[in-house]
Design an enzyme around this catalytic site. Sequence first.
Site, short mmCIF file in Angstrom:
data_model
loop_
_atom_site.label_atom_id
_atom_site.label_comp_id
_atom_site.label_asym_id
_atom_site.label_seq_id
_atom_site.Cartn_x
_atom_site.Cartn_y
_atom_site.Cartn_z
N HIS A 418 -12.60 26.59 -37.41
CA HIS A 418 -12.75 25.28 -38.03
C HIS A 418 -13.30 25.43 -39.43
O HIS A 418 -14.08 26.34 -39.71
CB HIS A 418 -13.63 24.35 -37.18
CG HIS A 418 -14.93 24.94 -36.74
ND1 HIS A 418 -15.02 25.86 -35.71
CD2 HIS A 418 -16.20 24.75 -37.20
CE1 HIS A 418 -16.30 26.21 -35.55
NE2 HIS A 418 -17.03 25.55 -36.43
N HIS A 420 -15.40 23.60 -42.45
CA HIS A 420 -16.32 22.50 -42.79
C HIS A 420 -16.07 22.10 -44.24
O HIS A 420 -15.97 22.95 -45.11
CB HIS A 420 -17.78 22.98 -42.73
CG HIS A 420 -18.25 23.40 -41.37
ND1 HIS A 420 -18.93 22.56 -40.53
CD2 HIS A 420 -18.15 24.59 -40.72
CE1 HIS A 420 -19.25 23.21 -39.42
NE2 HIS A 420 -18.79 24.45 -39.50
#
Length: 432
Positions: A418, A420
Amino acid sequence: MTMTAIGLLIAAVAAVGNLGSVSGFHLPHRISKYKTSSSHLAMATTTESSSNNDNILPNADHILFDVPVSNNGARCRIILYKKGISNEQVTILSPAHLGGLKSEEYKKLSPLGLMPCLTLPKHENPSQQYHGGLSSLVESDTIARYLLSKYATIGPSFQPENPKSNLIARMHDMYLTTIQGCLYKPASRLPLGDYPDRKSAIEAYRKNWNIIESFLTDDVAEDATYLCGKEVSLADATLFPSAVFATYMLPKFDSDLDHPEPPLPPKLTRWFDHLRINDSTFTKVYDEIMDTMVNSWENTNHRWDSIRGAGVRDTAPSTIFDLILNGSIPATIVRENEHILAFKDINPLAPAHILLIPKDRNGLTSLRQSTEEHIHILGQLLVMAGEIAKDTSLGFGDGARIVINDGKDGGQEVQHLHVHVLGGRQMESTFG
Ligand SMILES: *[C@@H]1O[C@H](CO)[C@@H](O)[C@H](O)[C@H]1NC(C)=O
Ligand SMILES: *[C@@H]1O[C@H](CO)[C@@H](O)[C@H](O)[C@H]1NC(C)=O
């Protein structure tokens, strides 16, 4: 600064992929190794002709350089076998006989090191030794058509009145084999032409089979045995070897699905099964291709073990992101496309804090697991991160910090890659 993603981790559900296997498949004989000549191929005898390759090539009108597993060359072998063309007319040899595809000797015949390659006979008159300066032909379609015209009076013509034969052969060469590499190329040789990744190429590959299916009448393999009716055609010879490959490889990519798609659409499946079982020429070529693929490529060289989807699978436990992706846990989604989901971090570390994840983890538990196979999705993630970082409606101002935590030391908490994107305030100048 420590990046906390989502504090909640769920119990692991391991999805163990079933590595593809061939069942119910009987091998009547063995072939030694890919790239070496085999018992299927006529063995050469040395003759005492003059120069270059002549020294080591057998005395036949033509030599067809090919190997049993070769998907394109197989159409030429089907023509030779079906027409009953003799060894004296065309002898089949492996390029290994001349030192392999990259050898200088082989490149004299096939400058790009391509296989198959057919030598042309010399004229009696030495001043016009070769046909218009050509000593050999490459490209299986060219070779196949040459053989059909040269041996027109022997066996079936392969050229029915039905124009569908040429259409299917052409569609195969232009659209099907050009992306077939998606089934066997290692990650380092992706992407494939117009297709950014293996999955989209496989999808396009299947679509092309469906287009060919749409040309067929319902009686294929019933009243009409072959693709164009009762007569075998170039379409059958061209398409059959690729069907062997498709029916063997496609199920590997589906082997972890509960309801895998049949590798070929229904009419083509019927046609393929019929030829494979009931036509001895096609049975022979089926065995030639499968022998090498199964015994040498799969069992000896473990060739599929590095192919994502066929041998390499994502068997890591599922994460909270899977629950967000399937809607079991709500999230504030801010952007989404076919491949990426972007949503608000529930424990924001800045006024604007968005997470971007690939919808299909596909082995990307962390960035350190990435390979060439992931270049497209990694690029897409960064492009979308950039778009989000300039979206003032999400609270971003003049810039953002874009971070990937990787592994334990990097503070990664969810084992699903992921990105950010943080903003809405001045970030500190130090990391960590
Ligand atoms: C093979 O031929 C037999 C006899 O004609 C037929 O009954 C059978 O259905 C054929 N098999 C396939 C797979 O087409
Ligand atoms: C959502 O995904 C999780 C994890 O893969 C799974 O356990 C759960 O059954 C799925 N729920 C729904 C509604 O599909």
